[in-house]
Design an enzyme around this catalytic site. Structure first.
Site, PDB file in Angstrom:
ATOM      1  N   GLY A   1      -3.404  -0.799   5.077  1.00  0.00           N
ATOM      2  CA  GLY A   1      -4.542  -1.345   4.340  1.00  0.00           C
ATOM      3  C   GLY A   1      -4.743  -0.778   2.956  1.00  0.00           C
ATOM      4  O   GLY A   1      -5.837  -0.868   2.405  1.00  0.00           O
TER       5      GLY A   1
ATOM      6  N   ALA B   1      -5.694  -3.547   0.571  1.00  0.00           N
ATOM      7  CA  ALA B   1      -7.053  -3.993   0.878  1.00  0.00           C
ATOM      8  C   ALA B   1      -8.082  -3.013   0.321  1.00  0.00           C
ATOM      9  O   ALA B   1      -9.094  -3.421  -0.271  1.00  0.00           O
ATOM     10  CB  ALA B   1      -7.236  -4.138   2.388  1.00  0.00           C
TER      11      ALA B   1
ATOM     12  N   GLU C   1       3.753  -6.965  -5.774  1.00  0.00           N
ATOM     13  CA  GLU C   1       4.092  -7.429  -4.419  1.00  0.00           C
ATOM     14  C   GLU C   1       3.506  -8.799  -4.094  1.00  0.00           C
ATOM     15  O   GLU C   1       4.132  -9.605  -3.422  1.00  0.00           O
ATOM     16  CB  GLU C   1       3.604  -6.405  -3.389  1.00  0.00           C
ATOM     17  CG  GLU C   1       4.095  -6.659  -1.981  1.00  0.00           C
ATOM     18  CD  GLU C   1       3.711  -5.543  -1.030  1.00  0.00           C
ATOM     19  OE1 GLU C   1       4.483  -5.283  -0.101  1.00  0.00           O
ATOM     20  OE2 GLU C   1       2.640  -4.938  -1.201  1.00  0.00           O
TER      21      GLU C   1
ATOM     22  N   ARG D   1      -7.625 -12.855  -0.947  1.00  0.00           N
ATOM     23  CA  ARG D   1      -8.062 -11.683  -0.174  1.00  0.00           C
ATOM     24  C   ARG D   1      -9.414 -11.168  -0.652  1.00  0.00           C
ATOM     25  O   ARG D   1     -10.231 -10.707   0.134  1.00  0.00           O
ATOM     26  CB  ARG D   1      -7.001 -10.583  -0.251  1.00  0.00           C
ATOM     27  CG  ARG D   1      -5.699 -10.965   0.432  1.00  0.00           C
ATOM     28  CD  ARG D   1      -4.692  -9.837   0.449  1.00  0.00           C
ATOM     29  NE  ARG D   1      -5.107  -8.754   1.332  1.00  0.00           N
ATOM     30  CZ  ARG D   1      -4.330  -7.757   1.710  1.00  0.00           C
ATOM     31  NH1 ARG D   1      -3.077  -7.701   1.275  1.00  0.00           N
ATOM     32  NH2 ARG D   1      -4.770  -6.809   2.496  1.00  0.00           N
TER      33      ARG D   1
ATOM     34  N   GLN E   1       3.673   4.165  -1.114  1.00  0.00           N
ATOM     35  CA  GLN E   1       4.055   4.197   0.292  1.00  0.00           C
ATOM     36  C   GLN E   1       4.302   5.635   0.750  1.00  0.00           C
ATOM     37  O   GLN E   1       4.561   6.525  -0.064  1.00  0.00           O
ATOM     38  CB  GLN E   1       5.312   3.371   0.532  1.00  0.00           C
ATOM     39  CG  GLN E   1       5.060   1.877   0.554  1.00  0.00           C
ATOM     40  CD  GLN E   1       6.237   1.109   1.130  1.00  0.00           C
ATOM     41  OE1 GLN E   1       7.285   1.679   1.420  1.00  0.00           O
ATOM     42  NE2 GLN E   1       6.065  -0.194   1.283  1.00  0.00           N
TER      43      GLN E   1
ATOM     44  N   GLY F   1       9.576  12.879  -5.717  1.00  0.00           N
ATOM     45  CA  GLY F   1       9.828  13.305  -7.093  1.00  0.00           C
ATOM     46  C   GLY F   1       8.724  14.218  -7.595  1.00  0.00           C
ATOM     47  O   GLY F   1       8.412  15.231  -7.001  1.00  0.00           O
TER      48      GLY F   1
ATOM     49  N   LYS G   1      -5.497  16.073  -2.225  1.00  0.00           N
ATOM     50  CA  LYS G   1      -5.428  16.795  -3.492  1.00  0.00           C
ATOM     51  C   LYS G   1      -6.571  16.289  -4.354  1.00  0.00           C
ATOM     52  O   LYS G   1      -6.763  15.082  -4.509  1.00  0.00           O
ATOM     53  CB  LYS G   1      -4.092  16.572  -4.205  1.00  0.00           C
ATOM     54  CG  LYS G   1      -3.991  17.316  -5.545  1.00  0.00           C
ATOM     55  CD  LYS G   1      -2.649  17.106  -6.228  1.00  0.00           C
ATOM     56  CE  LYS G   1      -2.585  17.865  -7.557  1.00  0.00           C
ATOM     57  NZ  LYS G   1      -1.297  17.675  -8.261  1.00  0.00           N
TER      58      LYS G   1
ATOM     59  N   ARG H   1      -8.101  17.607  -7.984  1.00  0.00           N
ATOM     60  CA  ARG H   1      -7.976  18.614  -9.040  1.00  0.00           C
ATOM     61  C   ARG H   1      -9.314  19.226  -9.444  1.00  0.00           C
ATOM     62  O   ARG H   1      -9.395  20.395  -9.791  1.00  0.00           O
ATOM     63  CB  ARG H   1      -7.292  18.004 -10.265  1.00  0.00           C
ATOM     64  CG  ARG H   1      -6.724  19.047 -11.210  1.00  0.00           C
ATOM     65  CD  ARG H   1      -6.048  18.397 -12.397  1.00  0.00           C
ATOM     66  NE  ARG H   1      -4.862  17.642 -12.074  1.00  0.00           N
ATOM     67  CZ  ARG H   1      -3.668  18.186 -11.897  1.00  0.00           C
ATOM     68  NH1 ARG H   1      -3.506  19.489 -11.942  1.00  0.00           N
ATOM     69  NH2 ARG H   1      -2.622  17.410 -11.632  1.00  0.00           N
TER      70      ARG H   1
END
Length: 455
Positions: A214, A217, A239, A248, A356, A378, A418, A420
């Site tokens: 989701g 969404a 996408e 949507r 992802q 990365g 996380k 900051r």
């Protein structure tokens, strides 16, 4: 002479004064080092001398005319620059280092003018060349102009007193902006989330989840929540088409089954009309180019910034983007996140970048995500100011689809992994039956995190 028969923009006299000053007063180097690079000097001899001075400073060695002479000799450059006569001549031009930074700025501006001429000529040649793909030519233009623009940025090390004053000035500006009703931060549409986490201009926030959980969404839900306050939102979708995204968004305001809507089943048309009327004036722009590049996004953001139409930016999603470093996927993803972070800071907007997650957490037998689970990670976790994981249960322990008509099966969790400028937390909320709208009931904070969080 250039192609137009004119002498290119230059300031050779100032170049010589700068070099003479550096060889007499080496401390003045730090006044020009953040403004000038060797290639910015017009005269070849001056480029070589400045390059040698640059290397000497980098090696923590002293600078004077004799040391620079020896260094030039060791690099077989001494005779080509004019030897002792030329060096002694430019040293004699030293009078004072007071205005050296101003001289450096003029030399820098002349360099930029020359580069502008060179780039325009090269771009013109590419446009006339039928063998060149026009999209590649435009990418070349974007990259070249952005690189040229970076040459105009002159950082300067500030003392602590200046930094403190700058912080206080910015704080006072935020206070005044709020009094004027201007937006200084953006909420995510979930009240308890906003108490812990806000979208702040200049911040890159990663919203990550496994496929079909989701994340799109939630990204659209946040977009509508921000746009509702008349804040511009730009969505870059790699996408889905803009029509599907719009569908949507409309359905998120209704209780209509998306499958029935999709196949044209006769549904409650009044709900559709009301939902459309509610959101149709939201300042949301959707770009659904499937091969969106960093340069393309940069060009859109630059235009919006100049028109003062830049607010929240949402990109769906990271792994579908193309980066400049294609040596491997990690490096490519890293080049994308670095470029996006620079854009956030330069044009002062908050960015939500959907991403992802890998399946590594499944191998650990845990539902708790780690930063290292970011797919093709990365430099994602280093470049991001904030990382948020979205999780929800889709199947029961036997692998069957959960009954989403039962609210208790629709629990979702935002894990702020996380942050900051703030606290970490896991926030429980709920999605509707069709996973296109969200609402909340309770919160788990860092104080009871280990005792109460569901992971």
């Amino acid at each position: 002479m250039d192609d137009f028969g004119k002498l290119p923009p230059q300031a050779v006299d100032l170049e010589e004064i700068i070099l003479g000053t550096l060889m007499v007063d080496q401390d003045s180097f730090y006044e020009v080092s953040n403004i000038l690079k060797p290639e910015m000097f017009y005269k070849d001899a001056n480029q070589k001398i400045y390059s040698v001075i640059y290397d000497l400073i980098d090696d923590y060695k002293p600078i004077d005319m004799m040391i620079v002479s020896e260094q030039l000799k060791s690099k077989d450059m001494y005779e080509s620059i004019g030897g002792f006569m030329y060096l002694s001549n430019i040293c004699s031009r030293f009078t004072s280092s007071v205005n050296i930074s101003e001289y450096a700025l003029i030399v820098n501006q002349k360099y930029l003018a020359r580069e502008g001429i060179r780039l325009s000529t090269e771009l013109s040649n590419k446009c006339f060349d039928d063998s060149e793909d026009i999209n590649d030519t435009l990418d070349f233009a974007y990259q070249s102009l952005d690189k040229l623009n970076d040459s105009t940025l002159h950082g300067r090390t500030k003392n602590f007193k200046e930094n403190i004053q700058n912080s206080l000035d910015q704080y006072e500006k935020r206070i005044q902006d709020r009094k004027k009703g201007l937006q200084v931060y953006y909420g995510m549409g979930l009240g308890k989330v906003n108490k812990i986490f806000l979208l702040v201009p200049g911040d890159l926030t990663i919203l990550a989840a496994r496929p079909s959980v989701g994340k799109t969404a939630l990204g659209l839900f946040i977009s509508k929540s921000v746009a509702k306050d008349n804040i511009p939102v730009d969505i870059f979708s790699l996408e889905m088409t803009s029509r599907k995204i719009t569908d949507r968004m409309i359905l998120g305001e209704t209780n209509i089954d998306p499958t029935l809507y999709k196949i044209g089943e006769n549904t409650d048309w009044k709900q559709i009309e009301n939902a459309s009327s509610k959101i149709q004036n939201y300042p949301i722009s959707i770009n659904d180019e499937m091969d969106i590049s960093i340069n393309y996004i940069r060009s859109i953001i630059r235009k919006k910034y100049k028109k003062k139409e830049l607010g929240l930016v949402v990109i769906d999603y990271l792994q579908l983007m193309e980066g400049s470093d294609k040596s491997n996927k990690n490096n490519e993803i890293g080049s994308i996140t670095r470029a996006l972070k620079k854009l956030c800071v330069k044009y002062e907007f908050p960015l939500i970048l959907l991403s992802q997650l890998s399946r590594e957490y499944e191998k650990r037998g845990s539902k708790k995500h780690k930063l290292s689970d970011l797919r093709d990670s990365g430099n994602i976790e280093q470049d991001a100011d904030n990382v948020i994981f979205l999780t929800r249960e889709i199947h029961d322990i036997e692998g069957n689809d959960l009954d989403y008509s039962n609210e208790e099966n629709r629990k979702c969790f935002i894990d702020i992994a996380k942050h900051r400028d703030g606290a970490l937390a896991v926030i429980q909320f709920y999605c509707n039956e069709y996973v296109n709208n969200f609402y909340e009931k309770s919160i788990y904070n860092t104080e009871n995190y280990h005792d109460n969080n569901p992971f």
